[in-house]
Structures are given as structure tokens and as C-alpha cells.
Design an enzyme around this catalytic site. Sequence first.
Site, PDB file in Angstrom:
ATOM      1  N   ARG A 212       0.860  -1.177   0.000  1.00 15.82           N
ATOM      2  CA  ARG A 212       0.000   0.000   0.000  1.00 15.82           C
ATOM      3  C   ARG A 212       0.900   1.232   0.000  1.00 15.82           C
ATOM      4  NH1 ARG A 212      -3.454  -2.675  -1.726  1.00 15.82           N
ATOM      5  NH2 ARG A 212      -5.508  -3.132  -0.849  1.00 15.82           N
ATOM      6  N   GLU A 241      -3.443   7.735  -4.086  1.00 14.56           N
ATOM      7  CA  GLU A 241      -3.925   7.301  -5.417  1.00 14.56           C
ATOM      8  C   GLU A 241      -5.338   7.843  -5.605  1.00 14.56           C
ATOM      9  OE1 GLU A 241      -3.852   3.019  -5.567  1.00 14.56           O
ATOM     10  OE2 GLU A 241      -1.745   2.912  -5.067  1.00 14.56           O
ATOM     11  N   HIS A 258      -0.968   0.512  -9.639  1.00 17.71           N
ATOM     12  CA  HIS A 258      -1.620  -0.406  -8.700  1.00 17.71           C
ATOM     13  C   HIS A 258      -2.296  -1.559  -9.458  1.00 17.71           C
ATOM     14  CE1 HIS A 258      -3.953  -0.746  -4.619  1.00 17.71           C
ATOM     15  NE2 HIS A 258      -3.714  -1.925  -5.138  1.00 17.71           N
TER      16      HIS A 258
HETATM   17  N1  LIG Z   1      -0.518  -4.016  -5.604  1.00 12.79           N
HETATM   18  C1  LIG Z   1      -1.487  -4.905  -5.663  1.00 12.79           C
HETATM   19  O1  LIG Z   1      -2.184  -5.028  -6.650  1.00 12.79           O
HETATM   20  C2  LIG Z   1      -1.721  -5.809  -4.487  1.00 12.79           C
HETATM   21  C3  LIG Z   1      -2.220  -7.099  -4.693  1.00 12.79           C
HETATM   22  C4  LIG Z   1      -2.354  -7.952  -3.590  1.00 12.79           C
HETATM   23  C5  LIG Z   1      -2.041  -7.502  -2.316  1.00 12.79           C
HETATM   24  N2  LIG Z   1      -1.630  -6.214  -2.161  1.00 12.79           N
HETATM   25  C6  LIG Z   1      -1.264  -5.723  -0.831  1.00 12.79           C
HETATM   26  O2  LIG Z   1      -0.067  -6.390  -0.461  1.00 12.79           O
HETATM   27  C7  LIG Z   1      -0.033  -6.561   0.940  1.00 12.79           C
HETATM   28  C8  LIG Z   1       0.214  -8.035   1.257  1.00 12.79           C
HETATM   29  O3  LIG Z   1      -0.837  -8.817   0.757  1.00 12.79           O
HETATM   30  P1  LIG Z   1      -1.035 -10.312   1.267  1.00 12.79           P
HETATM   31  O4  LIG Z   1      -2.087 -10.898   0.436  1.00 12.79           O
HETATM   32  O5  LIG Z   1       0.251 -11.012   1.361  1.00 12.79           O
HETATM   33  O6  LIG Z   1      -1.573 -10.026   2.737  1.00 12.79           O
HETATM   34  P2  LIG Z   1      -1.549 -11.024   3.964  1.00 12.79           P
HETATM   35  O7  LIG Z   1      -2.518 -10.494   4.953  1.00 12.79           O
HETATM   36  O8  LIG Z   1      -1.693 -12.424   3.502  1.00 12.79           O
HETATM   37  O9  LIG Z   1      -0.068 -10.894   4.560  1.00 12.79           O
HETATM   38  C9  LIG Z   1       0.396  -9.765   5.258  1.00 12.79           C
HETATM   39  C10 LIG Z   1       1.516 -10.197   6.192  1.00 12.79           C
HETATM   40  O10 LIG Z   1       2.065  -9.020   6.780  1.00 12.79           O
HETATM   41  C11 LIG Z   1       2.314  -9.300   8.153  1.00 12.79           C
HETATM   42  N3  LIG Z   1       2.398  -8.060   8.910  1.00 12.79           N
HETATM   43  C12 LIG Z   1       1.389  -7.361   9.501  1.00 12.79           C
HETATM   44  N4  LIG Z   1       1.900  -6.270  10.115  1.00 12.79           N
HETATM   45  C13 LIG Z   1       3.230  -6.274   9.907  1.00 12.79           C
HETATM   46  C14 LIG Z   1       4.289  -5.402  10.289  1.00 12.79           C
HETATM   47  N5  LIG Z   1       4.079  -4.311  11.024  1.00 12.79           N
HETATM   48  N6  LIG Z   1       5.540  -5.717   9.885  1.00 12.79           N
HETATM   49  C15 LIG Z   1       5.794  -6.837   9.154  1.00 12.79           C
HETATM   50  N7  LIG Z   1       4.821  -7.708   8.781  1.00 12.79           N
HETATM   51  C16 LIG Z   1       3.561  -7.420   9.146  1.00 12.79           C
HETATM   52  C17 LIG Z   1       1.168 -10.209   8.568  1.00 12.79           C
HETATM   53  O11 LIG Z   1       1.470 -10.925   9.729  1.00 12.79           O
HETATM   54  C18 LIG Z   1       1.022 -11.095   7.335  1.00 12.79           C
HETATM   55  O12 LIG Z   1       1.816 -12.254   7.435  1.00 12.79           O
HETATM   56  C19 LIG Z   1      -1.351  -5.993   1.464  1.00 12.79           C
HETATM   57  O13 LIG Z   1      -1.176  -4.628   1.781  1.00 12.79           O
HETATM   58  C20 LIG Z   1      -2.259  -6.070   0.258  1.00 12.79           C
HETATM   59  O14 LIG Z   1      -3.302  -5.157   0.347  1.00 12.79           O
HETATM   60  C21 LIG Z   1      -1.455  -5.380  -3.209  1.00 12.79           C
HETATM   61  O1  LIG Z   2      -5.909  -5.518  -2.092  1.00 16.89           O
HETATM   62  C1  LIG Z   2      -5.823  -6.039  -3.216  1.00 16.89           C
HETATM   63  O2  LIG Z   2      -6.302  -7.165  -3.447  1.00 16.89           O
HETATM   64  C2  LIG Z   2      -5.113  -5.337  -4.335  1.00 16.89           C
HETATM   65  O3  LIG Z   2      -4.523  -4.165  -3.913  1.00 16.89           O
HETATM   66  C3  LIG Z   2      -6.007  -5.141  -5.542  1.00 16.89           C
HETATM   67  O4  LIG Z   2      -5.199  -5.056  -6.677  1.00 16.89           O
HETATM   68  C4  LIG Z   2      -6.853  -3.918  -5.440  1.00 16.89           C
HETATM   69  O5  LIG Z   2      -7.635  -3.771  -6.588  1.00 16.89           O
HETATM   70  P1  LIG Z   2      -8.850  -2.729  -6.656  1.00 16.89           P
HETATM   71  O6  LIG Z   2      -9.854  -3.173  -5.676  1.00 16.89           O
HETATM   72  O7  LIG Z   2      -8.291  -1.377  -6.269  1.00 16.89           O
HETATM   73  O8  LIG Z   2      -9.336  -2.794  -8.052  1.00 16.89           O
END
Ligand SMILES: NC(=O)c1ccc[n+]([C@@H]2O[C@H](COP(=O)([O-])OP(=O)(O)OC[C@H]3O[C@@H](n4cnc5c(N)ncnc54)[C@H](O)[C@@H]3O)[C@@H](O)[C@H]2O)c1
Ligand SMILES: O=C(O)[C@H](O)[C@H](O)COP(=O)(O)O
Length: 380
Positions: A212, A241, A258
Site C-alpha cells: 500500500r 492514489e 496499482h
Molecule cells: N498491488 C497490488 O495489486 C496488491 C495485490 C495484492 C495484495 N496487495 C497488498 O499487499 C499486501 C500483502 O498482501 P497479502 O495478500 O500477502 O496479505 P496477507 O494479509 O496475507 O499478509 C500480510 C503479512 O504481513 C504481516 N504483517 C502485519 N503487520 C506487519 C508489520 N508491522 N511488519 C511486518 N509484517 C507485518 C502479517 O502478519 C502477514 O503475514 C497488502 O497490503 C495487500 O493489500 C497489493
Molecule cells: O488488495 C488487493 O487485493 C489489491 O490491492 C487489488 O489489486 C486492489 O484492486 P482494486 O480493488 O483497487 O481494483
Amino acid sequence: MNKKIKIIADDKIPFLKGVLEPFASIQYLNYSQINNEVLKDADSLIVRTRTKCDRNLLDGTNVKFIATATIGFDHIDTKYCKEKNIKWINAPGCNSGSVLQYFASALLNIAHKKNILLKEKTIGIIGVGNVGSKIEKFARTIGMNVLLNDPPRERMESSQKFVLLDYLIQNSDIITFHVPLNKDGVDRTFHLADENFFKKFNSPKILINTSRGEVIKTEALKNAVKQKKISSLILDVWENEPQIDNELLNLTDIATPHIAGYSADGKANGTAVCVNQLNKFFNLGLNENWYPEEIPLPNNSIQIVVDCKDKSFQQIIYELVNHTYKIFGDDARLRNSIDTFEQQRANYPVRREFNFYKVKLLNGYKEIENIIKQLGFNLE
Ligand SMILES: NC(=O)c1ccc[n+]([C@@H]2O[C@H](COP(=O)([O-])OP(=O)(O)OC[C@H]3O[C@@H](n4cnc5c(N)ncnc54)[C@H](O)[C@@H]3O)[C@@H](O)[C@H]2O)c1
Ligand SMILES: O=C(O)[C@H](O)[C@H](O)COP(=O)(O)O
């Protein structure tokens, strides 16, 4: 079956149209049109990250169930939902394969451009959940040294495999963020990377953020790049964003709007979780374990042929990954048109994950075959 259930859904959630219509009344709206007024007589909401589900949106409505087709849920006021007995669900892991593909593409392209041998490098992964674990496996598979930081998991698992954040910062060549956005509490991640974080950099590092935008403080990041503490910057997520910082964009090596999680497979998974959970909650009568019948085909061939002769395994993986996803296309679109951030997301081209592709190796050998299988490709 209950015909009276009224659902409001974001109109940019793929694969949803037509699925719930026989069982409920459903209205699709652009996220900017989802407001308190239109929710007055709605029972349920299906959203993306763009709809802030809080008191302003939900007070005085009938909403009992919110499904978000995403892993992130920082747009949901969970305290408010608990207080009002509104059940909410997200889709853990739905797009983790997509982020892995994005990450692999970004890292391999930077390494290719700058002549970096990845197996000699140490990667620090901050947040080792659904996405971080896949990145860990990828990094280990290609022979990198890996450092993990995840205090919540460390507390729960009392495992020795995690390191302190300071240790990770000082000992990594590459740092990648995969934490949720926690605005407060002991595991707060809002501005986790601030001036103090970058002060600890003892050598220039590659920095990647697909988590994020608010996890990194923009001003501190810009200063760190200007002070040459960051050798390559890869950003998919941004503060504020879609109004992103133009100066920061110009300091990046790879910049995207994103879309790391935007594979068609990831989208299908997210929609399926929402449909199935909603069906269960309201007992709608849809078949269990619904999944989209067809996921569109991408613009490239399913079969990838790679000649391994005289190539390092990093080069072979680079070629494979680049066949499945051309990250610089997304980068160029954002640089050419910073003001159409949200439109680029809405009109994102079809991208399929590694397991969609069939790989044929010429002059292959056991070690590379194993690596390719581990990465999720199908080997012919
Ligand atoms: N850019 C994108 O399109 C996209 C897509 C998928 C996920 N994401 C984002 O990526 C991140 C990770 O996604 P995910 O599916 O692996 O989530 P998840 O919840 O499976 O994993 C997150 C991990 O972070 C750990 N965590 C929490 N607080 C923490 C801290 N202070 N320091 C270190 N670790 C910590 C948790 O224990 C967990 O293991 C989230 O912010 C999600 O929203 C973005
Ligand atoms: O949290 C997620 O799953 C990702 O950040 C995902 O790519 C967000 O997509 P959006 O809902 O903004 O289309």
C-alpha cells in the site's frame, strides 16, 4: 432462494455480471456513485478498494454483508462494522500469484538492465503472508539469500526464521514490502518506511513496494532516492492514489498504477470468493463453489519455447517471465498519462499467471526444469 436481497456492486469487478441476477436484485455502479443514498435499501455490497466502507457510507442503511474482491481491507472500517453487526469478508490470497508474477518481472528486468546476478544478493521481505510467502519461495528457488520480517507471525509461531526490521534493513540488497496497511496498533505499518527507516541504509538498495502506498512516506522516499540510498525504485502503489506524486514517479525505475494484482486469474479468484460467500450468507441457492466458466485468453502464445544453450538460469527465467508479462508496457502507459491512473486500471489488458503457460525447453537440464516447475509453469 430470496428474490428480495438487494445488492449494490462495483461495476469494475470482472466476471460478476449475470451470475447473481437469478437469485437477487443487483445494481452495478461506478465506485464514485456508491454513496449512502443509493445504499438506503440495499442488503449487501460488493466492492473494490475504491469504496470506503465506513459510517459515512453505511449509517442508516440496511447493509448486513460486505464482500470486497480484494485481499486488502484497509478501506473497510472494521470497528464500525463490528459495532453495527455488519459481516464483511475479503479474498485472502486471490491475487498473490499475480503479485508474484509482477515482482518476478520487475526484479528480473532491473537485474537484466543493471547486470546484477541475483543469486549473489540478499532480499529482505517485510510481511510474509500470502504474497510474501510466494516471494520467499521464488527468491529461494533462484538461489537468493532471504531475510524475513513479520512480527505478528513471529509472535504466533515463535519461529527463529524471522529477523528484526533493523537487521533486515542493514543486511539486504533488495527490500520488498508485503504488509497490510495498519493505521495504528503495535503492528502499525502506516509510514513504516519514514526518515528513520531510510537513515539506517548503509548501502544503496533496490526498493519495491506492491503493498500500500501509505506504508512508505513519500517525502522520505524522495529524499532517500536523491541521497542515492536507493539504487532502483519500483512502485506499484502510491500515497494518495489516483493523484500520485509526479516527482516521485520521475524518480522510479519502474512505475505502475496499482495493477500488480490485476491478472485475470486473480480477478476471477476475487470475484469467486465474493459470490460464494454472499451465496452462503444469504442462502441464495447458487451452486456451491461457483467459479467463472471462462477466463479470457491473453495476447500471446500459451506455449513458450526457450533454448537453454549457453544461457544462465537467470537469463532463462527472465525470458520466460517476460513472455507472460511485459511490465514496461504498464510502466510506459503510466508515464505517458499520469492523470489516467484509474482508467488504466479499469481498462487493464488480459494478463495470465505462470500456471497458464506451457514451457518447452530446448537443451534443457534437470536443475532448470525443477526451477521452472517450482515457479508454477507447466513443463512440456
Ligand atoms: N498491488 C497490488 O495489486 C496488491 C495485490 C495484492 C495484495 N496487495 C497488498 O499487499 C499486501 C500483502 O498482501 P497479502 O495478500 O500477502 O496479505 P496477507 O494479509 O496475507 O499478509 C500480510 C503479512 O504481513 C504481516 N504483517 C502485519 N503487520 C506487519 C508489520 N508491522 N511488519 C511486518 N509484517 C507485518 C502479517 O502478519 C502477514 O503475514 C497488502 O497490503 C495487500 O493489500 C497489493
Ligand atoms: O488488495 C488487493 O487485493 C489489491 O490491492 C487489488 O489489486 C486492489 O484492486 P482494486 O480493488 O483497487 O481494483
